[in-house]
Design a protein around this motif. Structure first.
Motif, PDB file in Angstrom:
ATOM      1  N   GLN A  15     -15.419   9.673  59.163  1.00 51.26           N
ATOM      2  CA  GLN A  15     -16.189  10.861  59.566  1.00 51.26           C
ATOM      3  C   GLN A  15     -16.042  11.969  58.532  1.00 51.26           C
ATOM      4  OE1 GLN A  15     -14.637  11.738  63.461  1.00 51.26           O
ATOM      5  NE2 GLN A  15     -16.280  10.660  64.500  1.00 51.26           N
ATOM      6  N   ARG A  16     -14.838  12.130  57.996  1.00 54.34           N
ATOM      7  CA  ARG A  16     -14.599  13.159  56.990  1.00 54.34           C
ATOM      8  C   ARG A  16     -15.363  12.826  55.699  1.00 54.34           C
ATOM      9  NH1 ARG A  16      -9.200  12.915  56.679  1.00 54.34           N
ATOM     10  NH2 ARG A  16      -9.230  11.594  54.864  1.00 54.34           N
ATOM     11  N   ARG A  17     -15.263  11.576  55.296  1.00 57.42           N
ATOM     12  CA  ARG A  17     -15.886  11.179  54.021  1.00 57.42           C
ATOM     13  C   ARG A  17     -17.409  11.050  54.117  1.00 57.42           C
ATOM     14  NH1 ARG A  17     -11.236   6.862  52.209  1.00 57.42           N
ATOM     15  NH2 ARG A  17      -9.643   8.430  51.916  1.00 57.42           N
ATOM     16  N   ALA A  18     -17.927  10.993  55.348  1.00 57.68           N
ATOM     17  CA  ALA A  18     -19.385  10.895  55.517  1.00 57.68           C
ATOM     18  C   ALA A  18     -20.081  12.157  55.033  1.00 57.68           C
ATOM     19  CB  ALA A  18     -19.721  10.632  56.972  1.00 57.68           C
ATOM     20  N   ASN A  19     -19.328  13.267  54.927  1.00 58.40           N
ATOM     21  CA  ASN A  19     -19.922  14.529  54.494  1.00 58.40           C
ATOM     22  C   ASN A  19     -19.823  14.755  52.996  1.00 58.40           C
ATOM     23  OD1 ASN A  19     -20.822  15.573  57.045  1.00 58.40           O
ATOM     24  ND2 ASN A  19     -18.665  15.696  57.579  1.00 58.40           N
ATOM     25  N   TRP A  20     -19.280  13.800  52.269  1.00 57.28           N
ATOM     26  CA  TRP A  20     -19.229  13.930  50.810  1.00 57.28           C
ATOM     27  C   TRP A  20     -20.604  13.628  50.264  1.00 57.28           C
ATOM     28  CZ3 TRP A  20     -14.211  11.001  48.944  1.00 57.28           C
ATOM     29  CH2 TRP A  20     -13.085  11.619  49.507  1.00 57.28           C
ATOM     30  N   LYS A  21     -21.165  14.587  49.564  1.00 57.24           N
ATOM     31  CA  LYS A  21     -22.513  14.394  49.029  1.00 57.24           C
ATOM     32  C   LYS A  21     -22.529  14.778  47.557  1.00 57.24           C
ATOM     33  CE  LYS A  21     -24.317  15.778  53.473  1.00 57.24           C
ATOM     34  NZ  LYS A  21     -23.421  16.768  54.065  1.00 57.24           N
ATOM     35  N   ASP A  23     -24.513  16.521  44.631  1.00 59.37           N
ATOM     36  CA  ASP A  23     -25.623  17.459  44.538  1.00 59.37           C
ATOM     37  C   ASP A  23     -26.318  17.378  43.184  1.00 59.37           C
ATOM     38  OD1 ASP A  23     -22.971  18.824  45.379  1.00 59.37           O
ATOM     39  OD2 ASP A  23     -23.556  19.929  43.591  1.00 59.37           O
TER      40      ASP A  23
END
Ligand SMILES: [Zn+2]
Length: 67
Positions: A15-21, A23
């Motif tokens: 869940q934490r790493r799912a927000n790594w994007k 840019d």
């Protein structure tokens, strides 16, 4: 160092790493030659930054021929 009380579950980790994007890098036009370049970095086509020449860059066509 702080010591974690509980092991981070796989779910929480994912869940934490799912927000790594990744840019898209910002691109600005060179004030000297107008070619698109990265901000706060000397222009790769003319070598100018802040009105001063920092790199002795060759134009694209010449660069390919020599390298
Ligand atoms: Zn330039």
């Amino acid at each position: 160092m702080a010591c974690p009380k509980k092991k981070t579950s796989h779910r929480k980790q994912h869940q934490r790493r799912a927000n790594w994007k990744a840019d898209i890098p910002k691109i600005v036009n060179c004030s000297n030659c107008g070619a698109p370049s990265l901000p706060h970095i000397a222009c790769t086509s003319c070598g100018y930054y802040n009105g001063r020449e920092y790199l002795r860059a060759l134009p694209r066509k010449q660069r390919k021929a020599t390298a």
